[in-house]
Write a protein that holds these residues in place. Structure first.
Motif, PDB file in Angstrom:
ATOM      1  N   LEU A  11     -25.647   0.172 -13.001  1.00  5.86           N
ATOM      2  CA  LEU A  11     -26.500   1.469 -13.043  1.00  5.86           C
ATOM      3  C   LEU A  11     -25.416   2.609 -12.000  1.00  5.86           C
ATOM      4  O   LEU A  11     -25.388   2.096 -10.962  1.00  5.86           O
ATOM      5  CB  LEU A  11     -27.947   1.324 -12.583  1.00  5.86           C
ATOM      6  N   VAL A  12     -25.553   3.703 -12.772  1.00  2.33           N
ATOM      7  CA  VAL A  12     -24.371   4.533 -12.048  1.00  2.33           C
ATOM      8  C   VAL A  12     -25.175   5.829 -11.866  1.00  2.33           C
ATOM      9  O   VAL A  12     -25.695   6.319 -13.146  1.00  2.33           O
ATOM     10  CB  VAL A  12     -23.149   4.593 -12.420  1.00  2.33           C
ATOM     11  N   GLN A  13     -25.075   6.519 -10.817  1.00  2.00           N
ATOM     12  CA  GLN A  13     -25.647   8.132 -10.758  1.00  2.00           C
ATOM     13  C   GLN A  13     -24.756   8.951 -11.659  1.00  2.00           C
ATOM     14  O   GLN A  13     -23.607   8.703 -11.603  1.00  2.00           O
ATOM     15  CB  GLN A  13     -25.918   8.509  -9.554  1.00  2.00           C
ATOM     16  N   PRO A  14     -25.392   9.998 -12.157  1.00  2.00           N
ATOM     17  CA  PRO A  14     -24.476  11.208 -12.670  1.00  2.00           C
ATOM     18  C   PRO A  14     -23.508  11.392 -11.702  1.00  2.00           C
ATOM     19  O   PRO A  14     -23.635  11.965 -10.582  1.00  2.00           O
ATOM     20  CB  PRO A  14     -25.508  12.233 -13.210  1.00  2.00           C
ATOM     21  N   GLY A  15     -22.180  11.709 -12.177  1.00  2.00           N
ATOM     22  CA  GLY A  15     -21.274  12.162 -11.358  1.00  2.00           C
ATOM     23  C   GLY A  15     -20.247  10.827 -10.841  1.00  2.00           C
ATOM     24  O   GLY A  15     -19.325  11.074 -10.059  1.00  2.00           O
ATOM     25  N   TRP A 104      -9.750  -5.475 -35.411  1.00  2.00           N
ATOM     26  CA  TRP A 104     -10.127  -5.856 -34.220  1.00  2.00           C
ATOM     27  C   TRP A 104     -10.978  -7.229 -34.266  1.00  2.00           C
ATOM     28  O   TRP A 104     -12.038  -7.266 -34.910  1.00  2.00           O
ATOM     29  CB  TRP A 104     -11.196  -4.780 -33.744  1.00  2.00           C
ATOM     30  N   ARG A 105      -9.959  -8.147 -34.074  1.00  2.00           N
ATOM     31  CA  ARG A 105     -10.533  -9.735 -34.316  1.00  2.00           C
ATOM     32  C   ARG A 105     -11.333 -10.217 -33.075  1.00  2.00           C
ATOM     33  O   ARG A 105     -12.102 -10.806 -33.380  1.00  2.00           O
ATOM     34  CB  ARG A 105      -9.347 -10.440 -34.518  1.00  2.00           C
ATOM     35  N   TYR A 106     -10.930  -9.825 -31.820  1.00  2.00           N
ATOM     36  CA  TYR A 106     -11.430 -10.484 -30.816  1.00  2.00           C
ATOM     37  C   TYR A 106     -12.489  -9.675 -30.037  1.00  2.00           C
ATOM     38  O   TYR A 106     -11.934  -8.488 -29.600  1.00  2.00           O
ATOM     39  CB  TYR A 106     -10.257 -11.079 -29.891  1.00  2.00           C
ATOM     40  N   TRP A 107     -13.352  -9.866 -29.617  1.00  2.00           N
ATOM     41  CA  TRP A 107     -14.446  -9.200 -28.779  1.00  2.00           C
ATOM     42  C   TRP A 107     -14.990  -9.683 -27.519  1.00  2.00           C
ATOM     43  O   TRP A 107     -15.151 -11.007 -27.703  1.00  2.00           O
ATOM     44  CB  TRP A 107     -15.416  -8.738 -29.792  1.00  2.00           C
ATOM     45  N   GLY A 108     -15.211  -8.888 -26.451  1.00  2.00           N
ATOM     46  CA  GLY A 108     -15.893  -9.481 -25.533  1.00  2.00           C
ATOM     47  C   GLY A 108     -17.381  -9.537 -25.807  1.00  2.00           C
ATOM     48  O   GLY A 108     -17.895  -8.734 -26.790  1.00  2.00           O
ATOM     49  N   GLN A 109     -18.227  -9.851 -24.983  1.00  2.00           N
ATOM     50  CA  GLN A 109     -19.647 -10.088 -25.055  1.00  2.00           C
ATOM     51  C   GLN A 109     -20.433  -8.706 -24.628  1.00  2.00           C
ATOM     52  O   GLN A 109     -21.681  -8.648 -24.950  1.00  2.00           O
ATOM     53  CB  GLN A 109     -20.139 -11.112 -24.210  1.00  2.00           C
ATOM     54  N   GLY A 110     -19.908  -7.930 -24.167  1.00  2.00           N
ATOM     55  CA  GLY A 110     -20.205  -6.335 -23.952  1.00  2.00           C
ATOM     56  C   GLY A 110     -20.966  -6.290 -22.829  1.00  2.00           C
ATOM     57  O   GLY A 110     -21.431  -7.549 -22.048  1.00  2.00           O
ATOM     58  N   THR A 111     -20.889  -5.065 -21.866  1.00  2.00           N
ATOM     59  CA  THR A 111     -21.471  -5.269 -20.670  1.00  2.00           C
ATOM     60  C   THR A 111     -22.219  -3.921 -20.650  1.00  2.00           C
ATOM     61  O   THR A 111     -21.690  -2.623 -21.078  1.00  2.00           O
ATOM     62  CB  THR A 111     -20.479  -5.037 -19.614  1.00  2.00           C
ATOM     63  N   GLN A 112     -23.340  -3.691 -20.153  1.00  2.00           N
ATOM     64  CA  GLN A 112     -24.109  -2.239 -20.058  1.00  2.00           C
ATOM     65  C   GLN A 112     -24.005  -1.569 -19.051  1.00  2.00           C
ATOM     66  O   GLN A 112     -23.868  -1.968 -17.831  1.00  2.00           O
ATOM     67  CB  GLN A 112     -25.664  -2.698 -19.968  1.00  2.00           C
ATOM     68  N   VAL A 113     -23.687  -0.330 -19.386  1.00  2.00           N
ATOM     69  CA  VAL A 113     -23.348   0.792 -18.332  1.00  2.00           C
ATOM     70  C   VAL A 113     -24.388   1.970 -18.572  1.00  2.00           C
ATOM     71  O   VAL A 113     -24.599   2.261 -19.599  1.00  2.00           O
ATOM     72  CB  VAL A 113     -21.911   1.366 -18.373  1.00  2.00           C
ATOM     73  N   THR A 114     -25.415   2.169 -17.507  1.00  2.00           N
ATOM     74  CA  THR A 114     -26.450   2.937 -17.528  1.00  2.00           C
ATOM     75  C   THR A 114     -26.050   4.165 -16.483  1.00  2.00           C
ATOM     76  O   THR A 114     -25.906   3.732 -15.155  1.00  2.00           O
ATOM     77  CB  THR A 114     -27.724   2.330 -17.319  1.00  2.00           C
ATOM     78  N   VAL A 115     -26.198   5.508 -16.800  1.00  2.00           N
ATOM     79  CA  VAL A 115     -26.043   6.618 -16.036  1.00  2.00           C
ATOM     80  C   VAL A 115     -26.980   7.360 -15.928  1.00  2.00           C
ATOM     81  O   VAL A 115     -27.673   7.630 -16.844  1.00  2.00           O
ATOM     82  CB  VAL A 115     -24.793   7.504 -16.688  1.00  2.00           C
ATOM     83  N   SER A 116     -27.821   7.296 -14.755  1.00  2.00           N
ATOM     84  CA  SER A 116     -29.036   7.929 -14.629  1.00  2.00           C
ATOM     85  C   SER A 116     -29.314   7.914 -13.049  1.00  2.00           C
ATOM     86  O   SER A 116     -28.797   7.334 -12.310  1.00  2.00           O
ATOM     87  CB  SER A 116     -30.084   6.888 -15.176  1.00  2.00           C
ATOM     88  N   SER A 117     -30.079   9.235 -13.042  1.00  2.00           N
ATOM     89  CA  SER A 117     -30.524   9.304 -11.315  1.00  2.00           C
ATOM     90  C   SER A 117     -31.901   8.685 -11.150  1.00  2.00           C
ATOM     91  O   SER A 117     -32.081   8.669 -10.084  1.00  2.00           O
ATOM     92  CB  SER A 117     -30.479  10.725 -11.085  1.00  2.00           C
TER      93      SER A 117
END
Length: 117
Positions: A11-15, A104-117
């Motif tokens: 979780l990251v704040q805007p900016g 695109w043959r190989y993929w990672g599992q994914g990671t969530q990025v949330t931008v919110s105050s």
């Protein structure tokens, strides 16, 4: 066989800024065209950035150009995505992927990025 593992997002704040990493194992990233994709809720997966296997040249989606930077550390076998000036529209699950031929043959599992105050 190549395996890709993304680092934890968060979780990251805007900016704010966040750096994602994509650690490869089973083969070397030098052999592959590597890209970061993202998928926001209710939206299709979109390409964010990519880095060439041959000369390390890079490309970016217009929506992230000037804010995101893709790079690689061949010694560590890792590809990074530095994300600056994040905004809520950047909220998504981020994936790294490696291309074989035109697939695109190989993929990672994914990671969530949330931008919110």
């Amino acid at each position: 066989q190549l395996q890709l593992v993304e680092s934890r997002g968060g979780l990251v704040q805007p900016g704010g800024s966040l750096r994602l990493s994509c650690a490869a194992s089973g083969s070397t990233i030098n052999f592959y065209y590597i890209a970061w994709f993202r998928q926001a809720p209710g939206k299709e997966r979109e390409g964010v950035s990519c880095i060439s296997s041959s000369d390390g040249s890079t490309d970016y989606a217009d929506s992230v150009k000037g804010r995101f930077t893709i790079s690689r550390d061949t010694a560590k076998n890792v590809v990074y995505l530095q994300m600056n000036s994040l905004n809520p529209e950047d909220t998504a699950v981020y994936y790294c992927s490696a291309q074989v031929s035109t697939t695109w043959r190989y993929w990672g599992q994914g990671t969530q990025v949330t931008v919110s105050s």
